[in-house]
Design a protein around this motif. Structure first.
Motif, PDB file in Angstrom:
ATOM      1  N   VAL A 155       0.869  -1.180   0.000  1.00 53.55           N
ATOM      2  CA  VAL A 155       0.000   0.000   0.000  1.00 53.55           C
ATOM      3  C   VAL A 155       0.906   1.229   0.000  1.00 53.55           C
ATOM      4  N   ILE A 156       0.705   2.096  -0.971  1.00 50.27           N
ATOM      5  CA  ILE A 156       1.571   3.263  -1.117  1.00 50.27           C
ATOM      6  C   ILE A 156       0.749   4.549  -1.098  1.00 50.27           C
ATOM      7  N   VAL A 157       1.453   5.653  -0.964  1.00 54.33           N
ATOM      8  CA  VAL A 157       0.853   6.978  -1.146  1.00 54.33           C
ATOM      9  C   VAL A 157       1.559   7.649  -2.307  1.00 54.33           C
ATOM     10  N   TYR A 158       0.783   8.185  -3.233  1.00 56.40           N
ATOM     11  CA  TYR A 158       1.359   8.898  -4.372  1.00 56.40           C
ATOM     12  C   TYR A 158       0.486  10.106  -4.690  1.00 56.40           C
ATOM     13  N   GLY A 159       1.045  11.076  -5.384  1.00 49.66           N
ATOM     14  CA  GLY A 159       0.297  12.255  -5.806  1.00 49.66           C
ATOM     15  C   GLY A 159      -0.325  12.012  -7.159  1.00 49.66           C
ATOM     16  N   SER A 160      -1.651  12.045  -7.249  1.00 54.11           N
ATOM     17  CA  SER A 160      -2.338  11.739  -8.508  1.00 54.11           C
ATOM     18  C   SER A 160      -2.207  12.907  -9.486  1.00 54.11           C
ATOM     19  N   TYR A 161      -2.160  12.568 -10.775  1.00 55.27           N
ATOM     20  CA  TYR A 161      -2.111  13.589 -11.824  1.00 55.27           C
ATOM     21  C   TYR A 161      -3.361  13.442 -12.680  1.00 55.27           C
ATOM     22  N   PRO A 162      -4.075  14.525 -13.004  1.00 56.29           N
ATOM     23  CA  PRO A 162      -3.671  15.927 -12.842  1.00 56.29           C
ATOM     24  C   PRO A 162      -4.147  16.585 -11.546  1.00 56.29           C
ATOM     25  N   VAL A 163      -4.944  15.885 -10.732  1.00 57.95           N
ATOM     26  CA  VAL A 163      -5.521  16.522  -9.549  1.00 57.95           C
ATOM     27  C   VAL A 163      -4.451  16.876  -8.526  1.00 57.95           C
ATOM     28  N   GLY A 164      -3.493  15.966  -8.314  1.00 59.11           N
ATOM     29  CA  GLY A 164      -2.409  16.223  -7.394  1.00 59.11           C
ATOM     30  C   GLY A 164      -2.690  15.827  -5.957  1.00 59.11           C
ATOM     31  N   LEU A 165      -3.865  15.275  -5.669  1.00 59.26           N
ATOM     32  CA  LEU A 165      -4.189  14.857  -4.308  1.00 59.26           C
ATOM     33  C   LEU A 165      -3.462  13.570  -3.960  1.00 59.26           C
ATOM     34  N   PRO A 166      -3.043  13.411  -2.694  1.00 61.76           N
ATOM     35  CA  PRO A 166      -2.392  12.161  -2.290  1.00 61.76           C
ATOM     36  C   PRO A 166      -3.390  11.010  -2.266  1.00 61.76           C
ATOM     37  N   ILE A 167      -3.022   9.913  -2.877  1.00 68.66           N
ATOM     38  CA  ILE A 167      -3.875   8.728  -2.971  1.00 68.66           C
ATOM     39  C   ILE A 167      -3.227   7.583  -2.193  1.00 68.66           C
ATOM     40  N   ILE A 168      -4.026   6.890  -1.372  1.00 67.47           N
ATOM     41  CA  ILE A 168      -3.543   5.734  -0.616  1.00 67.47           C
ATOM     42  C   ILE A 168      -4.152   4.487  -1.240  1.00 67.47           C
ATOM     43  N   HIS A 169      -3.386   3.822  -2.097  1.00 66.79           N
ATOM     44  CA  HIS A 169      -3.872   2.634  -2.787  1.00 66.79           C
ATOM     45  C   HIS A 169      -2.795   1.559  -2.841  1.00 66.79           C
ATOM     46  N   ARG A 170      -3.201   0.378  -3.273  1.00 69.17           N
ATOM     47  CA  ARG A 170      -2.294  -0.770  -3.322  1.00 69.17           C
ATOM     48  C   ARG A 170      -1.685  -0.924  -4.715  1.00 69.17           C
ATOM     49  N   THR A 171      -0.417  -1.312  -4.764  1.00 69.49           N
ATOM     50  CA  THR A 171       0.217  -1.591  -6.046  1.00 69.49           C
ATOM     51  C   THR A 171      -0.189  -2.987  -6.518  1.00 69.49           C
ATOM     52  N   VAL A 172      -0.480  -3.112  -7.805  1.00 72.20           N
ATOM     53  CA  VAL A 172      -0.897  -4.408  -8.351  1.00 72.20           C
ATOM     54  C   VAL A 172       0.115  -4.952  -9.356  1.00 72.20           C
ATOM     55  N   ALA A 173       1.021  -4.105  -9.841  1.00 70.77           N
ATOM     56  CA  ALA A 173       2.030  -4.560 -10.800  1.00 70.77           C
ATOM     57  C   ALA A 173       3.208  -3.597 -10.814  1.00 70.77           C
ATOM     58  N   LYS A 174       4.387  -4.148 -11.040  1.00 62.76           N
ATOM     59  CA  LYS A 174       5.603  -3.361 -11.203  1.00 62.76           C
ATOM     60  C   LYS A 174       6.063  -3.528 -12.643  1.00 62.76           C
ATOM     61  N   ILE A 175       6.270  -2.408 -13.341  1.00 61.11           N
ATOM     62  CA  ILE A 175       6.626  -2.457 -14.758  1.00 61.11           C
ATOM     63  C   ILE A 175       8.025  -1.887 -14.960  1.00 61.11           C
ATOM     64  N   ASN A 176       8.904  -2.708 -15.508  1.00 63.93           N
ATOM     65  CA  ASN A 176      10.243  -2.255 -15.887  1.00 63.93           C
ATOM     66  C   ASN A 176      10.210  -1.870 -17.365  1.00 63.93           C
ATOM     67  N   ALA A 177      10.256  -0.572 -17.644  1.00 66.95           N
ATOM     68  CA  ALA A 177      10.172  -0.079 -19.017  1.00 66.95           C
ATOM     69  C   ALA A 177      11.493   0.581 -19.411  1.00 66.95           C
ATOM     70  N   LEU A 178      11.578   1.028 -20.663  1.00 67.03           N
ATOM     71  CA  LEU A 178      12.806   1.653 -21.153  1.00 67.03           C
ATOM     72  C   LEU A 178      13.093   2.971 -20.458  1.00 67.03           C
TER      73      LEU A 178
END
Length: 264
Positions: free
Chosen positions: A155-178
């Motif tokens: 469970v993480i906290v991140y700033g949502s875009y474009p609203v910018g409010l802090p969101i407390i949600h769970r991570t469901v996948a980790k993506i390694n991209a270029l």
């Protein structure tokens, strides 16, 4: 006739109090009572002034504690309040969540490797979302890898875009991209959050509009995660919600917030 022996209970009790008297100096208001208020009382006996001074120093002490916790846990946001029902039945509105910084051992869910840039790419350009009974069940990525949704990510906290409010949600996948490492996120409450936060469809970043209602446009860069939840203080944040969010909702809408439940 037996000799009278005085009870030691009272003296023992006094010695215990004296022994632990030094602990009072751990209370910051001891310093206010001993060094600040005596000078104030020379000027005025007003209880209102005394109350204002106590509130002022309480704010200072709270800021110091918050800052020290941030240094200790390695995050600028060591404590956050849950504002919605999106993480029920794990976290409830009014709970205070303690956060620590993410590290290499933090589990964000199954890892997916994509040979493309995704920082500004809508999710539907590299993954297909599959639903079962109106709830997201599986994510199939363009490289053929897929994940079944569960509640095992952090469970993480991140700033949502474009609203910018802090969101407390769970991570469901980790993506390694270029262009870096990213996470996809989702609230645990299937009734209020049946899909991932980034399920927007087509995105018009100029008009800040999307095909579907969503919480944030793109996958979250790992370096933008504000903290990872590790402890919970139930309902401690209700006072803040009563004084600000609930009162504001009553004044502007004539009713309590939709997520209000029980006492908070």
């Amino acid at each position: 006739m037996g000799k009278f022996i005085p009870s030691k209970k009272k003296s023992d009790s006094k010695s215990v109090k004296e022994r632990f008297a030094f602990l009072s100096w751990l209370d910051p208001f001891t310093y206010v009572d001993n060094y600040v208020l005596p000078h104030v009382k020379k000027k005025t006996e007003s209880k209102v002034v005394e109350g204002i001074i106590n509130i002022f120093f309480a704010a200072i002490f709270a800021f110091i504690v918050y800052t020290l916790l941030g240094v200790l846990f390695g995050t600028a946001s060591p404590l956050v309040i849950v504002y919605s029902a999106s993480m029920e039945d794990v976290y409830y509105r009014g709970d205070v969540i303690a956060l620590a910084s993410a590290n290499q051992n933090t589990f964000f869910g199954p890892e997916i490797n994509l040979n493309k840039h995704i920082a500004k790419a809508p999710v539907d350009t590299y993954a297909q979302l599959q639903y079962s009974e109106n709830a997201l069940e599986k994510i199939v990525f363009e490289n053929g890898e897929e994940i079944i949704l569960n509640q095992k990510g952090s469970v993480i906290v991140y700033g949502s875009y474009p609203v910018g409010l802090p969101i407390i949600h769970r991570t469901v996948a980790k993506i390694n991209a270029l262009d870096g490492t990213f996470v996809l996120t989702k609230g645990d409450n299937q009734n209020t959050n049946p899909t991932i936060d980034q399920d927007c469809g087509r995105i018009d970043s100029i008009r800040l509009s999307t095909d579907k209602p969503c919480i944030t446009f793109y996958a979250i860069p790992v370096e933008q995660i504000q903290g990872v939840a590790f402890a919970q203080l139930p309902k401690v944040g209700c006072v803040k919600l009563w004084l600000v969010d609930d009162l504001f909702s009553l004044i502007t809408r004539g009713q309590l917030p939709n997520d209000f439940k029980g006492i908070c």
